[in-house]
Write a protein that holds these residues in place. Structure first.
Motif, PDB file in Angstrom:
ATOM      1  N   HIS A  52       0.814  -1.297   0.100  1.00 12.91           N
ATOM      2  CA  HIS A  52       0.042   0.180   0.052  1.00 12.91           C
ATOM      3  C   HIS A  52       1.028   1.305   0.009  1.00 12.91           C
ATOM      4  CE1 HIS A  52      -3.101  -2.862   1.077  1.00 12.91           C
ATOM      5  NE2 HIS A  52      -3.922  -1.797   0.937  1.00 12.91           N
ATOM      6  N   ILE A  53       0.283   2.203  -0.455  1.00 10.33           N
ATOM      7  CA  ILE A  53       0.987   3.653  -0.351  1.00 10.33           C
ATOM      8  C   ILE A  53       1.544   3.999   1.044  1.00 10.33           C
ATOM      9  CG2 ILE A  53       0.895   6.025  -0.922  1.00 10.33           C
ATOM     10  CD1 ILE A  53      -0.934   5.181  -3.445  1.00 10.33           C
ATOM     11  N   ALA A  54       2.610   4.071   1.350  1.00 16.07           N
ATOM     12  CA  ALA A  54       3.067   4.712   2.597  1.00 16.07           C
ATOM     13  C   ALA A  54       2.457   6.045   3.069  1.00 16.07           C
ATOM     14  CB  ALA A  54       4.413   5.145   2.643  1.00 16.07           C
ATOM     15  N   GLN A  55       1.890   6.045   4.283  1.00 18.30           N
ATOM     16  CA  GLN A  55       1.109   7.132   4.812  1.00 18.30           C
ATOM     17  C   GLN A  55       1.707   8.512   4.638  1.00 18.30           C
ATOM     18  OE1 GLN A  55       0.174   6.421   8.860  1.00 18.30           O
ATOM     19  NE2 GLN A  55      -1.265   5.071   8.444  1.00 18.30           N
ATOM     20  N   ASP A  56       3.211   8.724   4.821  1.00 17.85           N
ATOM     21  CA  ASP A  56       4.008   9.903   4.527  1.00 17.85           C
ATOM     22  C   ASP A  56       3.824  10.318   3.059  1.00 17.85           C
ATOM     23  OD1 ASP A  56       4.548   9.255   7.145  1.00 17.85           O
ATOM     24  OD2 ASP A  56       6.558   8.392   6.664  1.00 17.85           O
ATOM     25  N   THR A  57       3.299   9.607   2.190  1.00 17.45           N
ATOM     26  CA  THR A  57       3.344  10.046   0.794  1.00 17.45           C
ATOM     27  C   THR A  57       2.175  11.115   0.436  1.00 17.45           C
ATOM     28  OG1 THR A  57       3.721   7.837   0.092  1.00 17.45           O
ATOM     29  CG2 THR A  57       3.016   8.940  -1.633  1.00 17.45           C
ATOM     30  N   LEU A  58       1.375  11.234   1.325  1.00 10.17           N
ATOM     31  CA  LEU A  58       0.180  12.092   1.174  1.00 10.17           C
ATOM     32  C   LEU A  58       0.313  13.400   2.347  1.00 10.17           C
ATOM     33  CD1 LEU A  58      -2.615  12.601  -0.517  1.00 10.17           C
ATOM     34  CD2 LEU A  58      -3.693  11.167   1.558  1.00 10.17           C
ATOM     35  N   GLN A  59       0.547  14.421   1.797  1.00 13.09           N
ATOM     36  CA  GLN A  59       0.601  15.515   2.584  1.00 13.09           C
ATOM     37  C   GLN A  59      -0.708  15.911   2.976  1.00 13.09           C
ATOM     38  OE1 GLN A  59       3.385  17.000   3.790  1.00 13.09           O
ATOM     39  NE2 GLN A  59       4.298  15.277   2.886  1.00 13.09           N
ATOM     40  N   LEU A  60      -1.463  15.705   4.186  1.00 13.35           N
ATOM     41  CA  LEU A  60      -2.833  15.837   4.442  1.00 13.35           C
ATOM     42  C   LEU A  60      -3.069  17.518   4.648  1.00 13.35           C
ATOM     43  CD1 LEU A  60      -3.392  13.625   7.496  1.00 13.35           C
ATOM     44  CD2 LEU A  60      -3.830  13.460   5.209  1.00 13.35           C
ATOM     45  N   GLN A  79     -15.570  14.685  -1.713  1.00 10.52           N
ATOM     46  CA  GLN A  79     -15.467  15.912  -1.573  1.00 10.52           C
ATOM     47  C   GLN A  79     -14.694  15.875  -0.242  1.00 10.52           C
ATOM     48  OE1 GLN A  79     -18.251  18.883  -1.472  1.00 10.52           O
ATOM     49  NE2 GLN A  79     -17.079  20.583  -1.804  1.00 10.52           N
ATOM     50  N   VAL A  80     -13.603  16.754   0.116  1.00  9.81           N
ATOM     51  CA  VAL A  80     -12.943  16.858   1.526  1.00  9.81           C
ATOM     52  C   VAL A  80     -13.816  17.722   2.310  1.00  9.81           C
ATOM     53  CG1 VAL A  80     -10.874  17.492   2.640  1.00  9.81           C
ATOM     54  CG2 VAL A  80     -10.628  16.363   0.632  1.00  9.81           C
ATOM     55  N   VAL A  81     -14.270  17.336   3.388  1.00 13.20           N
ATOM     56  CA  VAL A  81     -14.988  18.327   4.028  1.00 13.20           C
ATOM     57  C   VAL A  81     -14.043  18.771   5.550  1.00 13.20           C
ATOM     58  CG1 VAL A  81     -17.178  18.129   5.673  1.00 13.20           C
ATOM     59  CG2 VAL A  81     -17.170  16.899   3.730  1.00 13.20           C
ATOM     60  N   LYS A  82     -13.321  17.898   6.058  1.00 14.04           N
ATOM     61  CA  LYS A  82     -12.620  18.517   7.142  1.00 14.04           C
ATOM     62  C   LYS A  82     -11.335  17.856   7.045  1.00 14.04           C
ATOM     63  CE  LYS A  82     -13.256  18.183  12.152  1.00 14.04           C
ATOM     64  NZ  LYS A  82     -14.043  17.697  13.308  1.00 14.04           N
ATOM     65  N   VAL A  83     -10.116  18.336   7.464  1.00 15.19           N
ATOM     66  CA  VAL A  83      -8.889  17.763   7.709  1.00 15.19           C
ATOM     67  C   VAL A  83      -8.284  18.062   9.163  1.00 15.19           C
ATOM     68  CG1 VAL A  83      -6.595  17.607   6.895  1.00 15.19           C
ATOM     69  CG2 VAL A  83      -8.256  18.041   5.337  1.00 15.19           C
ATOM     70  N   ASP A  84      -8.189  16.756   9.720  1.00 18.44           N
ATOM     71  CA  ASP A  84      -7.576  17.121  11.302  1.00 18.44           C
ATOM     72  C   ASP A  84      -6.364  16.459  11.167  1.00 18.44           C
ATOM     73  OD1 ASP A  84      -7.015  16.718  13.837  1.00 18.44           O
ATOM     74  OD2 ASP A  84      -8.909  15.934  14.555  1.00 18.44           O
ATOM     75  N   LEU A  85      -5.316  17.581  10.996  1.00 15.89           N
ATOM     76  CA  LEU A  85      -4.028  17.309  11.152  1.00 15.89           C
ATOM     77  C   LEU A  85      -3.088  16.597  12.274  1.00 15.89           C
ATOM     78  CD1 LEU A  85      -2.480  20.490   9.103  1.00 15.89           C
ATOM     79  CD2 LEU A  85      -3.088  18.186   8.288  1.00 15.89           C
ATOM     80  N   GLU A  86      -3.960  16.848  13.453  1.00 18.43           N
ATOM     81  CA  GLU A  86      -3.251  16.390  14.630  1.00 18.43           C
ATOM     82  C   GLU A  86      -3.580  14.746  14.633  1.00 18.43           C
ATOM     83  OE1 GLU A  86      -4.372  16.908  19.303  1.00 18.43           O
ATOM     84  OE2 GLU A  86      -3.540  18.943  18.357  1.00 18.43           O
ATOM     85  N   ALA A  87      -4.921  14.337  14.358  1.00 16.64           N
ATOM     86  CA  ALA A  87      -5.392  13.232  14.358  1.00 16.64           C
ATOM     87  C   ALA A  87      -4.906  12.273  13.019  1.00 16.64           C
ATOM     88  CB  ALA A  87      -6.773  13.143  14.776  1.00 16.64           C
ATOM     89  N   ARG A  88      -4.598  12.823  12.115  1.00 16.17           N
ATOM     90  CA  ARG A  88      -4.502  12.528  10.583  1.00 16.17           C
ATOM     91  C   ARG A  88      -5.535  11.867  10.170  1.00 16.17           C
ATOM     92  NH1 ARG A  88       0.219  12.803   8.536  1.00 16.17           N
ATOM     93  NH2 ARG A  88      -0.089  10.740   7.324  1.00 16.17           N
ATOM     94  N   LEU A  89      -6.889  12.576  10.291  1.00 14.60           N
ATOM     95  CA  LEU A  89      -8.082  12.142   9.673  1.00 14.60           C
ATOM     96  C   LEU A  89      -8.609  12.990   8.783  1.00 14.60           C
ATOM     97  CD1 LEU A  89      -9.784  10.790  13.191  1.00 14.60           C
ATOM     98  CD2 LEU A  89      -8.630   9.529  11.401  1.00 14.60           C
TER      99      LEU A  89
END
Length: 105
Positions: A52-60, A79-89
């Motif tokens: 699978h693609i490494a999680q670090d590949t995508l810049q949230l 469609q992206v609704v919300k990005v939680d950078l701290e929780a990586r969600l």
């Protein structure tokens, strides 16, 4: 370029019996649907990667607008609704129907 391709192909898998298939339809970045001929109702999903693609590949922090998402062996437009950078969600609203759909093209 050769280094990038070598890394990419190191995770790829061959499809057994490739010569017996006529139709190859990408389902998502991890799999393709194969058929013995284009109009066949006999289909099979084949995995084309062993990783699978490494999680670090995508810049949230850069995610916004519309995205394609692989979920349960299908690709979805969402469609992206919300990005939680701290929780990586990332919260995404999926559009229906799933891809590929003639209504999107």
């Amino acid at each position: 370029e050769a280094k990038l391709l070598k890394e990419r192909f190191s995770h790829s898998k061959t499809i057994p019996g490739t010569q017996s298939y006529h139709s190859f339809i990408p389902k998502c970045i991890f799999s393709v649907e194969v058929k013995p001929y284009s109009k066949s109702t006999m289909t099979k999903i084949e995995k084309v990667t062993s990783a699978h693609i490494a999680q670090d590949t995508l810049q949230l922090s850069t995610l916004k607008g519309y995205v394609t998402v692989a979920y349960e062996e299908n690709c979805w437009l969402g469609q992206v609704v919300k990005v939680d950078l701290e929780a990586r969600l990332v919260e995404v609203n999926f559009l229906h129907p799933k891809l590929p759909a003639k209504s999107y093209f």
